[in-house]
Scaffold this motif. Structure first.
Motif, short mmCIF file in Angstrom:
data_model
loop_
_atom_site.label_atom_id
_atom_site.label_comp_id
_atom_site.label_asym_id
_atom_site.label_seq_id
_atom_site.Cartn_x
_atom_site.Cartn_y
_atom_site.Cartn_z
N MET A 116 70.03 78.19 35.18
CA MET A 116 69.31 78.89 35.82
C MET A 116 68.18 79.89 35.46
SD MET A 116 67.94 76.61 38.24
CE MET A 116 69.70 75.23 37.92
N HIS A 117 69.31 81.17 35.52
CA HIS A 117 68.85 82.00 33.83
C HIS A 117 68.34 81.83 32.78
CE1 HIS A 117 69.37 84.91 31.30
NE2 HIS A 117 69.36 86.30 31.97
N ASP A 118 68.90 80.72 32.66
CA ASP A 118 69.14 79.81 30.72
C ASP A 118 67.42 79.30 30.72
OD1 ASP A 118 70.74 80.94 29.70
OD2 ASP A 118 72.74 79.09 29.70
N LEU A 119 67.46 78.26 32.32
CA LEU A 119 66.11 77.76 32.56
C LEU A 119 64.93 78.63 31.72
CD1 LEU A 119 65.58 75.27 34.60
CD2 LEU A 119 64.07 76.12 34.75
N MET A 120 64.77 80.16 32.71
CA MET A 120 63.64 80.77 32.89
C MET A 120 63.82 81.08 31.72
SD MET A 120 62.62 80.66 36.22
CE MET A 120 61.68 82.04 36.01
N ARG A 121 64.80 81.60 30.57
CA ARG A 121 64.26 81.77 29.32
C ARG A 121 64.16 81.25 28.31
NH1 ARG A 121 62.91 85.94 26.50
NH2 ARG A 121 63.94 86.24 24.87
N ALA A 122 64.73 79.78 28.45
CA ALA A 122 64.07 79.03 27.80
C ALA A 122 61.82 78.34 28.25
CB ALA A 122 64.36 77.17 28.02
N ALA A 123 61.99 78.56 29.10
CA ALA A 123 60.40 78.74 29.37
C ALA A 123 59.63 79.26 28.92
CB ALA A 123 60.92 78.24 31.17
N GLN A 124 59.83 80.58 28.72
CA GLN A 124 59.22 81.60 28.39
C GLN A 124 59.09 81.90 26.63
OE1 GLN A 124 61.58 85.60 29.05
NE2 GLN A 124 61.28 85.61 31.34
N ILE A 125 60.56 81.26 25.80
CA ILE A 125 60.32 81.17 24.50
C ILE A 125 59.66 79.87 24.06
CG2 ILE A 125 62.12 81.03 22.43
CD1 ILE A 125 64.18 82.37 24.24
N SER A 126 59.59 78.52 24.95
CA SER A 126 58.88 77.92 23.87
C SER A 126 58.51 76.70 25.51
CB SER A 126 60.80 76.02 24.24
OG SER A 126 60.92 75.93 25.15
N GLY A 127 57.69 77.23 25.90
CA GLY A 127 57.02 77.18 27.05
C GLY A 127 57.28 76.77 28.04
N PRO A 128 56.28 75.39 29.11
CA PRO A 128 57.59 75.72 30.63
C PRO A 128 57.96 74.36 30.76
CG PRO A 128 54.36 74.64 30.11
CD PRO A 128 55.31 75.38 28.92
N SER A 129 58.10 73.58 29.61
CA SER A 129 58.60 72.35 30.25
C SER A 129 60.23 72.51 29.13
CB SER A 129 57.80 71.41 29.61
OG SER A 129 56.86 70.87 29.90
N VAL A 130 61.07 72.40 29.59
CA VAL A 130 62.46 72.96 29.70
C VAL A 130 63.34 71.63 30.02
CG1 VAL A 130 64.41 74.51 29.64
CG2 VAL A 130 61.99 74.84 30.09
N ALA A 131 64.39 71.50 29.33
CA ALA A 131 65.39 70.53 29.20
C ALA A 131 66.58 70.97 28.82
CB ALA A 131 64.94 68.94 28.79
N LEU A 132 68.04 71.44 30.13
CA LEU A 132 68.90 71.14 29.43
C LEU A 132 70.08 71.32 29.37
CD1 LEU A 132 68.05 75.55 30.58
CD2 LEU A 132 67.79 74.83 28.70
N SER A 133 71.39 70.91 29.04
CA SER A 133 72.36 70.22 29.39
C SER A 133 72.91 70.84 30.79
CB SER A 133 73.68 70.52 28.54
OG SER A 133 72.80 69.79 26.90
N VAL A 134 73.17 69.91 31.64
CA VAL A 134 74.55 69.85 32.61
C VAL A 134 75.03 69.25 32.77
CG1 VAL A 134 72.78 68.57 34.14
CG2 VAL A 134 73.96 70.10 35.10
N LEU A 135 76.22 69.89 33.05
CA LEU A 135 77.63 69.46 33.38
C LEU A 135 77.85 68.31 34.25
CD1 LEU A 135 80.04 72.60 32.98
CD2 LEU A 135 79.99 70.80 31.22
#
Length: 159
Positions: A65-84
């Motif tokens: 969730m921390h990575d999701l928030m950080r990715a949204a700040q860096i790359s914009g509102p739409s985010v896709a992150l790998s999940v186990l």
């Protein structure tokens, strides 16, 4: 059995603490478990998360969730992150606890080209509190969590 959001979150948090998870992670897990059950989620995912305090969604999902928030700040509102795979069931519930509103939260299945992903769009809106109405919880899950939580109460106090 029907539980209030706060009562079930408290029981799940006590069970996680007794199972050996750090207090802050246990508290977050309790709230995520309540969201999960309020959404009609599988109770097995909650019990499974408590199985191993060294390898659990309870440890990994707050970081995601921390990575999701950080990715949204860096790359914009739409985010896709790998999940186990072991984290897939509870990931949307942890996302629900973020201090922002997420739209279009989905888990995309793993493919030949890549791992499963949590996809979401972060909005500027302030998140609402999770629904605190009655949550139906299977008796076997309540029993499992209660048994774990009792271990915490039975433990001797630290010197």
């Amino acid at each position: 059995m029907t539980w209030s959001f706060d009562a079930f979150a408290g029981l799940a948090a006590r069970a996680a603490t007794a199972a050996g998870f750090p207090h802050d992670r246990a508290q977050t897990f309790g709230r995520a478990a309540a969201v999960h059950m309020a959404r009609g989620g599988d109770s097995g995912a909650i019990a499974e998360a408590l199985r191993d305090p060294a390898d659990s969604p309870i440890l990994r999902l707050p970081l995601l969730m921390h990575d999701l928030m950080r990715a949204a700040q860096i790359s914009g509102p739409s985010v896709a992150l790998s999940v186990l795979p072991a984290d897939r069931a509870l990931a949307p519930d942890y996302a629900e606890l973020l201090p922002v509103t997420l739209r279009d939260v989905t888990i995309r299945s793993a493919t030949e080209k890549g791992p499963a992903q949590l996809q979401a769009t972060v909005t500027e809106d302030v998140a609402e509190e999770p629904d605190a109405t009655g949550i139906d919880v299977p008796d076997d899950l309540v029993e499992t969590l209660s048994r774990l939580a009792e271990r915490e109460q039975d433990a001797p106090a630290a010197p």
